[in-house]
Design an enzyme around this catalytic site. Structure first.
Site, mmCIF file in Angstrom:
data_model
loop_
_atom_site.group_PDB
_atom_site.id
_atom_site.type_symbol
_atom_site.label_atom_id
_atom_site.label_comp_id
_atom_site.label_asym_id
_atom_site.label_seq_id
_atom_site.Cartn_x
_atom_site.Cartn_y
_atom_site.Cartn_z
ATOM 1 N N ASN A 295 -2.632 -2.430 13.243
ATOM 2 C CA ASN A 295 -4.083 -2.252 13.228
ATOM 3 C C ASN A 295 -4.502 -0.947 13.903
ATOM 4 O OD1 ASN A 295 -3.996 -4.757 12.080
ATOM 5 N ND2 ASN A 295 -5.095 -5.827 13.704
ATOM 6 N N THR B 153 -39.953 25.436 -12.279
ATOM 7 C CA THR B 153 -40.294 24.130 -11.713
ATOM 8 C C THR B 153 -40.532 23.193 -12.888
ATOM 9 O OG1 THR B 153 -42.691 24.541 -11.637
ATOM 10 C CG2 THR B 153 -41.410 25.195 -9.701
ATOM 11 N N LYS C 106 -8.008 3.901 2.518
ATOM 12 C CA LYS C 106 -7.151 5.069 2.283
ATOM 13 C C LYS C 106 -7.160 5.512 0.822
ATOM 14 C CE LYS C 106 -4.236 2.691 4.727
ATOM 15 N NZ LYS C 106 -5.194 2.041 5.632
ATOM 16 N N ASN D 49 -17.552 25.543 -24.285
ATOM 17 C CA ASN D 49 -18.159 24.479 -23.493
ATOM 18 C C ASN D 49 -17.926 24.672 -21.990
ATOM 19 O OD1 ASN D 49 -18.858 23.174 -25.912
ATOM 20 N ND2 ASN D 49 -16.863 22.168 -26.007
ATOM 21 N N SER E 192 0.803 -1.230 0.000
ATOM 22 C CA SER E 192 0.000 0.000 0.000
ATOM 23 C C SER E 192 0.832 1.273 0.000
ATOM 24 C CB SER E 192 -0.927 0.011 1.226
ATOM 25 O OG SER E 192 -0.166 -0.057 2.422
ATOM 26 N N GLU F 202 -19.493 20.450 -16.129
ATOM 27 C CA GLU F 202 -19.834 19.076 -16.521
ATOM 28 C C GLU F 202 -18.981 18.061 -15.767
ATOM 29 O OE1 GLU F 202 -19.392 19.142 -20.742
ATOM 30 O OE2 GLU F 202 -21.229 20.297 -21.072
ATOM 31 N N TYR G 222 -9.999 -6.271 12.615
ATOM 32 C CA TYR G 222 -9.349 -5.857 11.377
ATOM 33 C C TYR G 222 -9.303 -6.984 10.353
ATOM 34 C CZ TYR G 222 -6.161 -3.903 8.002
ATOM 35 O OH TYR G 222 -5.620 -3.449 6.831
ATOM 36 N N GLN H 212 -7.968 -2.164 3.914
ATOM 37 C CA GLN H 212 -6.854 -1.397 3.367
ATOM 38 C C GLN H 212 -7.296 -0.452 2.248
ATOM 39 O OE1 GLN H 212 -2.758 -3.041 2.999
ATOM 40 N NE2 GLN H 212 -3.131 -2.923 0.805
ATOM 41 N N SER I 56 -13.840 23.405 -28.724
ATOM 42 C CA SER I 56 -14.006 22.171 -29.486
ATOM 43 C C SER I 56 -12.814 21.998 -30.420
ATOM 44 C CB SER I 56 -15.300 22.232 -30.296
ATOM 45 O OG SER I 56 -15.329 21.228 -31.288
ATOM 46 N N LYS J 197 -17.361 26.906 -30.645
ATOM 47 C CA LYS J 197 -17.887 26.301 -29.422
ATOM 48 C C LYS J 197 -17.235 26.863 -28.167
ATOM 49 C CE LYS J 197 -20.404 23.526 -28.710
ATOM 50 N NZ LYS J 197 -20.166 22.079 -28.682
#
Length: 489
Positions: A133, A178, A348, A308, A43, A313, A340, A345, A300, A306
């Site tokens: 742990n 609405t 994280k 955007n 890790s 988004e 544990y 693991q 674009s 364009k």
């Protein structure tokens, strides 16, 4: 008298420490883990970010062992100085390379291995009565306590941007929707503040998690607790925690604080997504109410014209990822046996990814809104007389007509105007009076068709009248001042 808990001989440990790879386990193993298991197991590429918290916890643990008479003053001093050197060493390497090249499987192993090079035999005593742990659980909580306030500050900054624009643009009136259909006129400020209040609730929710997060697991061992006499409350306070975890099995096996955070992040991102969706719609050429700055727009590769709203988004898309990861981590936990398990693991990786992405989304949202331009004329053009149908009904109600009947009468007027190819404003006065005499005089009827008069009706708390909007702003400013004051204390 110094009581030392020590498992291996110095010679054996020196040989292990001096090898190319140091493990915190393996005395009863004759073979190395397979390379494919190591790829899944190791890790360090993720948890290296916890190096400061791991060193912080190790400093406090060594000090507690010393205070509890399980570690000599000389060994404690050697460990503390060694940890200072290790911290500087890792900071420099990360600054230069952005990663650690150690062969060890995790940050805990890296720090212990490096500590031996600086502190010698004293390093052998640091892990006395401690398990990875409780060590890992402590590191993660420490990191969250230090890092989550940055998310809070980013949300507060976004709220401040929204409130500032709302204050400066209070005279802009636009259509409220609405079902994505034009509904009633509202102040543009009222729209902005609707999102600010949702974000303020996000701040409150995150702060509410702190009391549960600020409980120290260290001293819980692998699962049964600490066999040596230590003062866990003193240890917790030394690390900056408010309290200790009340049960050692719970301490090492629970990730409820992460579940809370992931679910909170998904809700905060949902609020950002809804704000982004509104602004995407308002920035379209069909609406043209807002225009994002070059800093927060893209073009674009094919169409030169364009412009955007990619920032918005990306925020909208990220919200789906937050929801998925919150649900996914709950699925990891749901069938785990007590204490544990290595499944944990993954916490994280998800924590760092969620934190980094959400912080970026908050900064993009704040930057986009701070620098966007609002087209006042296009906002006004979004209004049309049919949106004042409710105002006509309210006028009849004030003249004693029951609302349900008033609603029907205005609907009749709308139908008549449509049949004549007109709108409500241009429907002849005679047509109104023929439908219902309570529509009043011609002058009174004409007075209804005013956008300013329309929004100014809604003076109740939380409404869109100027007075009500100013009241919202005052409440927000008081909260922001209090928050900023508390943060500087």
């Amino acid at each position: 008298m110094i009581k030392i808990s020590f498992l291996y001989s110095n010679t054996a440990l020196v040989n292990v420490m001096s090898s190319s790879k140091f493990q915190l386990w393996g005395g009863c193993f004759e073979e190395e883990p397979s390379s494919v298991l190591r790829r899944l197991n190791d890790s360090l590429p993720v948890d290296f970010r916890l190096f400061r918290e791991d060193i912080q916890g190790s400093r406090a643990w060594a000090e507690e062992l010393f205070q509890s008479h399980h570690l000599s003053a000389n060994d404690n001093l050697a460990i503390q100085k060694g940890l200072d050197s290790v911290e500087k060493e890792i900071e420099q390497e990360l600054t230069e390379n952005g990663k650690l090249k150690d062969a060890e499987e995790d940050i805990h192993s890296v720090i212990e291995c490096r500590l031996f090079k600086h502190s010698g035999d004293a390093a052998f005593r640091l892990h006395t009565a401690r398990s990875r742990n409780d060590q890992s659980a402590t590191d993660t909580r420490l990191w969250m306590l230090a890092s989550l306030p940055k998310l809070t500050s980013a949300i507060v900054e976004l709220i401040t941007v929204l409130a500032t624009r709302a204050e400066n643009e209070i005279d802009i009136i636009s259509a409220g929707y609405t079902h994505l259909q034009r509904a009633q006129p509202v102040r543009w400020s009222h729209f902005l503040l609707s999102h600010a209040w949702a974000l303020r609730d996000d701040v409150t929710r995150l702060e509410e998690q702190r009391s549960r997060l600020s409980r120290c697991p260290l001293g819980s061992g692998a699962l049964a607790g600490c066999a040596l006499t230590i003062d866990r409350k003193r240890l917790a306070l030394n690390l900056g925690f408010d309290d200790i975890t009340p049960n050692s099995m719970f301490a090492v096996g629970s990730r409820d604080h992460l579940v809370e955070f992931f679910n909170w992040a998904s809700l905060c991102a949902l609020h950002l997504s809804r704000l982004a969706e509104d602004l995407i719609i308002y920035s379209s050429q069909e609406y043209g109410i807002v225009r994002f700055s070059d800093q927060f727009s893209t073009g674009s590769s094919l169409m030169p014209q364009k412009r955007n709203p990619d920032g918005q988004e990306l925020i909208r898309g990220a919200a789906g990822l937050f929801l998925g990861e919150a649900f996914g981590f709950s699925c990891v936990l749901k069938g785990l046996p007590s204490t544990y398990n290595k499944d944990l693991q993954s916490d994280k990786e998800l924590l760092f990814r969620t934190y980094d992405r959400l912080l970026d989304c908050l900064k993009i949202s704040a930057g986009s809104i701070r620098t966007m331009k609002v087209n006042i004329d296009r906002a006004l053009n979004s209004l049309e007389p049919g949106m004042l149908a409710t105002d006509l009904a309210h006028m009849l109600v004030r003249r004693g007509v029951p609302f349900r009947k008033a609603h029907h009468l205005v609907g009749t007027a709308l139908l008549r105007a449509t049949n004549l190819g007109l709108d409500l404003r241009n429907l002849p006065y005679s047509e109104y009076i023929a439908i219902c005499p309570e529509f009043g005089t011609e002058e009174e009827l004409k007075a209804v068709f005013s956008w300013e008069a329309s929004v100014e009706q809604y003076t109740s708390s939380g409404g869109t009248a100027r007075k009500a909007v100013i009241n919202q702003l005052e409440i927000l400013h008081i909260w922001l001042q209090k928050y900023n004051k508390e943060c500087t204390v």
